[in-house]
Design a protein around this motif. Structure first.
Motif, mmCIF file in Angstrom:
data_model
loop_
_atom_site.group_PDB
_atom_site.id
_atom_site.type_symbol
_atom_site.label_atom_id
_atom_site.label_comp_id
_atom_site.label_asym_id
_atom_site.label_seq_id
_atom_site.Cartn_x
_atom_site.Cartn_y
_atom_site.Cartn_z
ATOM 1 N N UNK A 46 70.212 104.749 97.433
ATOM 2 C CA UNK A 46 71.290 103.840 97.845
ATOM 3 C C UNK A 46 71.051 102.445 97.295
ATOM 4 N N UNK A 47 69.808 101.986 97.431
ATOM 5 C CA UNK A 47 69.482 100.661 96.900
ATOM 6 C C UNK A 47 69.761 100.600 95.409
ATOM 7 N N UNK A 48 69.436 101.706 94.758
ATOM 8 C CA UNK A 48 69.633 101.741 93.311
ATOM 9 C C UNK A 48 71.119 101.743 92.989
ATOM 10 N N UNK A 49 71.876 102.607 93.631
ATOM 11 C CA UNK A 49 73.279 102.746 93.244
ATOM 12 C C UNK A 49 74.101 101.540 93.669
ATOM 13 N N UNK A 50 73.699 100.851 94.733
ATOM 14 C CA UNK A 50 74.457 99.669 95.140
ATOM 15 C C UNK A 50 73.896 98.415 94.484
ATOM 16 N N UNK A 51 72.882 98.600 93.692
ATOM 17 C CA UNK A 51 72.233 97.475 93.001
ATOM 18 C C UNK A 51 71.603 96.482 93.959
ATOM 19 N N UNK A 52 71.430 96.882 95.208
ATOM 20 C CA UNK A 52 70.700 96.008 96.131
ATOM 21 C C UNK A 52 69.277 95.865 95.623
ATOM 22 N N UNK A 53 68.835 96.890 94.870
ATOM 23 C CA UNK A 53 67.500 96.895 94.310
ATOM 24 C C UNK A 53 67.244 95.665 93.441
ATOM 25 N N UNK A 54 68.270 95.241 92.695
ATOM 26 C CA UNK A 54 68.089 94.079 91.825
ATOM 27 C C UNK A 54 67.753 92.847 92.650
ATOM 28 N N UNK A 55 68.421 92.730 93.793
ATOM 29 C CA UNK A 55 68.138 91.597 94.662
ATOM 30 C C UNK A 55 66.753 91.728 95.263
ATOM 31 N N UNK A 56 66.426 92.963 95.681
ATOM 32 C CA UNK A 56 65.149 93.177 96.351
ATOM 33 C C UNK A 56 63.998 92.882 95.415
ATOM 34 N N UNK A 57 64.136 93.403 94.195
ATOM 35 C CA UNK A 57 63.020 93.304 93.277
ATOM 36 C C UNK A 57 62.766 91.872 92.856
ATOM 37 N N UNK A 58 63.835 91.046 92.903
ATOM 38 C CA UNK A 58 63.617 89.649 92.570
ATOM 39 C C UNK A 58 63.047 88.882 93.758
ATOM 40 N N UNK A 59 62.994 89.521 94.932
ATOM 41 C CA UNK A 59 62.470 88.807 96.091
ATOM 42 C C UNK A 59 61.124 89.333 96.578
ATOM 43 N N UNK B 173 73.245 88.768 77.984
ATOM 44 C CA UNK B 173 73.215 87.797 79.090
ATOM 45 C C UNK B 173 72.424 88.325 80.283
ATOM 46 N N UNK B 174 72.781 89.546 80.713
ATOM 47 C CA UNK B 174 72.132 90.088 81.914
ATOM 48 C C UNK B 174 70.648 90.319 81.672
ATOM 49 N N UNK B 175 70.313 90.785 80.466
ATOM 50 C CA UNK B 175 68.891 90.975 80.143
ATOM 51 C C UNK B 175 68.151 89.649 80.245
ATOM 52 N N UNK B 176 68.767 88.590 79.697
ATOM 53 C CA UNK B 176 68.134 87.271 79.779
ATOM 54 C C UNK B 176 67.921 86.880 81.233
ATOM 55 N N UNK B 177 68.973 87.064 82.037
ATOM 56 C CA UNK B 177 68.879 86.708 83.460
ATOM 57 C C UNK B 177 67.766 87.502 84.132
ATOM 58 N N UNK B 178 67.715 88.786 83.816
ATOM 59 C CA UNK B 178 66.698 89.620 84.472
ATOM 60 C C UNK B 178 65.293 89.211 84.084
ATOM 61 N N UNK B 179 65.112 88.789 82.857
ATOM 62 C CA UNK B 179 63.769 88.353 82.458
ATOM 63 C C UNK B 179 63.433 87.047 83.175
ATOM 64 N N UNK B 180 64.416 86.150 83.270
ATOM 65 C CA UNK B 180 64.156 84.894 83.985
ATOM 66 C C UNK B 180 63.794 85.194 85.439
ATOM 67 N N UNK B 181 64.434 86.210 86.008
ATOM 68 C CA UNK B 181 64.178 86.569 87.408
ATOM 69 C C UNK B 181 62.937 87.428 87.567
ATOM 70 N N UNK B 182 62.283 87.744 86.448
ATOM 71 C CA UNK B 182 61.064 88.553 86.494
ATOM 72 C C UNK B 182 61.322 89.982 86.984
#
Lengths: 417, 302
Positions: A210-223, B41-50
């Protein structure tokens, strides 16, 4: 570390708020309790089946159709009656068809047709698990034949009695485990482990997908650091699973305690609840480790897919490994010999050891060194797999589209490392 | 505070997605990231966000390599990143706590933001029950709730009605004024014009143009006039090949050299009744099409 607790709390609360999880747990617990309470209550209120029949003593017919025995039939009858104190033994000439009807109707419990000094026919509706009538009768007939032979050989009645009443005393000194008794609770425990791990493992896989498909993972992984994420998630699920087991077994145990009296005749149920404490500790240990190991695998598998629909294709291999371990263990405990080579090997392999080693500890005597080695291997592999799973979880963010090959996953792992 | 990205490179397999990206963004200013889909763009953002590492290149804060434990981020991903079945308040608090806020402060901040964006009534609802625009508001709250140093917004206004868009614009404007570094990626040029002083335009993993929007616009030759007039037919007749009528009714006239533009404007205003006349300046869309489009598209516009 704070992040770990945040994740842990959030994930644990998700389980507690998950209706299907809570409801299914409660239903299972309720069913188990009802199964234990209802028959128990019926027996304690109405008296057990046996008590009920005592009011109108069960009837059994017998006839002696061998003319050669006619002379001694009075003695034989006395022995019969003495051997079946719970029954009203009625001597009656019957034919096979008539007795069939009577037995099927329940008027007569069983019937015996003595066809020779050492031969008889036993008529009964169902041979029940603990039906020992034939054993009793075998013994009676044997004694009777022996004493007749001795009488003929000229021994006095007193001598005969002396000979026949010879008693053999035996004591059992058990070095290992009582396999018969342990079989039942081992079976129940393994089943419990199996169900909870499969059920909750899939739930962990689902939350990751779910995290993956809703892309919540992107937020999580950056935090969050992925290790915290992964361990928080899996340990929360582990606690939820433990709680589930606790509720189910706890309510069963409670129900059993309440209605203990009604169950005193049921050996299996009592054996299950008569589990030694040290085994419970092992059970807990193997549950926690086995659960974590598989939950990590499920989570790692789920992070490789981008859609919920693809989940089964990646979680099936994990399930298969697990079912394989389960089957080997079940075959092992059912055969009664848990110390076969395959069980020994499986109790060292981390994927199968939680069940295999637990079964061996419970049903046999396993050297401490083997137990320690098995647990050690399991702990180390669980940690390694956990860290690997965290890496796959993290790398999984970039995996969208079709489910990746094993090769690609290994490649990703290498890159992360 | 200055965020610098230097010579960032990234390959997925054999495909080189970023071929040396360099730009910088300052506190209190928004940097617009422009480029077509797949430009990087998104790749750049993702790298900046680690989320993952670049193959090479540096990301610096005030000249020093970025320390992800010190710098806080807010990220609004292009695609919704919410749990569809968890209560809004719960997940806002969760994300804020993960960013280091205490549970109590997170709850307080979440309630304040919900109130401010007129979302209080949805506090205990689940995102799947919300409209796309309202989900976007929640997403924005989760990006700004912990008062981050760097705010990265990927298409923040897509799917919003004008009233909601205005509400969110205010929030973004406020964050810029508060002195945050804001990276802003959008295909809606009007928003970029509104918020960003600086842009970079990316094409095939490279920065094809970057800098202040005004400077980029000024760099175009001032050799064209844009005229609106009742006499457009007469003008077209007089200037023949050098004049062309545009779809919106205005007339473009090419001037032989930049220096002649003022003289020519005077001449035309004297001869005809003119509603408006100006030297042509490229719109952001023109810049985008020229620098972000592929070579064919570029050929057509010139």
């Amino acid at each position: 570390m704070k992040q770990f607790w945040t994740v842990f709390k959030f994930e644990f609360m998700s389980f507690m708020k998950n209706k299907s999880f809570v409801i299914s747990t409660l239903i299972i617990a309720l069913c188990a309790s009802l199964l234990l309470i209802v028959p128990g209550l019926i027996s304690s209120f109405l008296g057990s089946d046996n008590n009920k029949k005592k009011d109108e003593t069960p009837t059994a017919y017998y006839m002696i159709s061998n003319d050669g025995l006619k002379g001694s039939d009075e003695a034989l009858k006395a022995v019969f009656k003495a051997s079946y104190p719970d029954y009203k033994m009625v001597e009656k000439n019957f034919d096979k068809n008539a007795i069939k009807k009577l037995i099927q109707k329940g008027d007569v419990d069983f019937a015996l047709d003595i066809t020779g000094p050492t031969e008889y026919t036993y008529y009964v509706d169902n041979v029940e698990m603990y039906d020992d009538n034939t054993q009793v009768l075998d013994e009676v007939m044997k004694q009777f034949a022996q004493s007749s032979a001795m009488v003929q050989a000229g021994l006095s009645q007193k001598d005969i009695q002396g000979i026949l009443s010879t008693k053999v005393d035996h004591k059992t000194v058990m070095f290992g485990e009582n396999q018969v008794q342990n079989y039942f609770y081992t079976y129940v425990m393994i089943m419990g482990l199996y169900m909870v791990i499969i059920f909750l493992g899939q739930m962990v896989a689902n939350t990751v997908a779910t995290e993956k498909s809703t892309r919540a993972m992107e937020l999580l992984i950056t935090s969050v650091k992925p290790q915290y994420m992964m361990f928080g998630k899996v340990l929360a699920a582990c606690l939820a699973g433990f709680l589930e087991l606790f509720v189910i077994f706890g309510s069963s145990l409670l129900s059993w305690n309440i209605t203990k009296g009604g169950w005193k005749d049921n050996k299996i149920i009592n054996m299950i609840f008569d589990m030694p404490n040290y085994l419970f500790v092992y059970m807990l240990l193997f549950f926690v480790l086995g659960f974590m190991l598989y939950a990590f695998l499920f989570a790692a598998a789920a992070s490789c897919v981008s859609r919920q629909e693809d989940l089964s294709s990646v979680s099936t291999p994990v399930t298969l490994i697990y079912v394989f371990g389960f089957l080997i263990t079940i075959v092992g405990i059912s055969s009664g010999n848990v110390d076969t080579t395959i069980m020994k090997v499986c109790s060292m392999i981390p994927f199968t050891s939680p069940m295999a080693m637990f079964a061996r500890i419970s049903m046999s005597t396993v050297p401490v060194i083997e137990i320690a080695a098995s647990i050690g291997i399991l702990i180390v592999s669980t940690i390694i797999i956990g860290i690997g799973a965290a890496k796959i979880y993290r790398a999984g963010v970039t995996l969208y589209g079709n489910a990746p090959s094993i090769k690609k996953i290994i490649g990703l792992l290498k890159k992360q490392a | 505070m200055i965020l610098e990205v230097r010579d960032l490179r990234k390959s997925f397999g054999t495909k080189e997605v970023l071929k040396g990206i360099t730009f910088s963004a300052e506190s209190g200013e928004a940097l617009g990231l422009l480029g077509r889909n797949g430009a990087g763009k998104t790749t750049t953002i993702r790298i900046i966000l680690d989320v993952f590492k670049g193959n090479s290149g540096e990301i610096l804060i005030d000249g020093k390599p970025i320390n992800y434990d010190e710098i806080t981020y807010g990220y609004l991903p292009e695609e919704r990143g919410l749990y569809p079945k968890k209560k809004i308040i719960d997940q806002l608090v969760y994300f804020a706590e993960l960013k280091g806020m205490s549970g109590k402060n997170a709850r307080k901040a979440a309630d304040q933001w919900l109130e401010r964006l007129e979302m209080s009534e949805y506090r205990n609802k689940k995102p799947q029950e919300l409209s796309k625009g309202n989900q976007q508001k929640i997403q924005l709250i989760s990006a700004v709730i912990h008062d981050p140093d760097v705010l990265i917004l990927d298409e923040p206004f897509s799917g919003l009605d004008p009233v909601n868009a205005l509400m969110l614009q205010k929030v973004v404007q406020e964050e810029i004024t508060k002195g945050k570094i804001v990276l802003f990626s959008s295909h809606q040029m009007n928003y970029i014009e509104e918020f960003c002083n600086n842009i970079i335009v990316m094409r095939d993993g490279e920065v094809s143009v970057g800098g202040r929007i005004d400077d980029i616009k000024d760099s175009y030759p001032k050799d064209r006039l844009v005229i609106r007039s009742m006499d457009s037919d007469k003008i077209l007749e007089e200037y023949g090949d050098t004049a062309s009528k545009q779809a919106d009714g205005s007339i473009f006239i090419s001037i032989p050299s930049e220096e002649q533009r003022f003289a020519m404007m005077a001449e035309i205003t004297q001869k005809y009744s003119i509603d408006s006349i100006s030297v042509w300046r490229p719109s952001l869309l023109d810049i985008f099409v020229e620098y972000a489009g592929d070579d064919e598209a570029k050929g057509e516009t010139k």
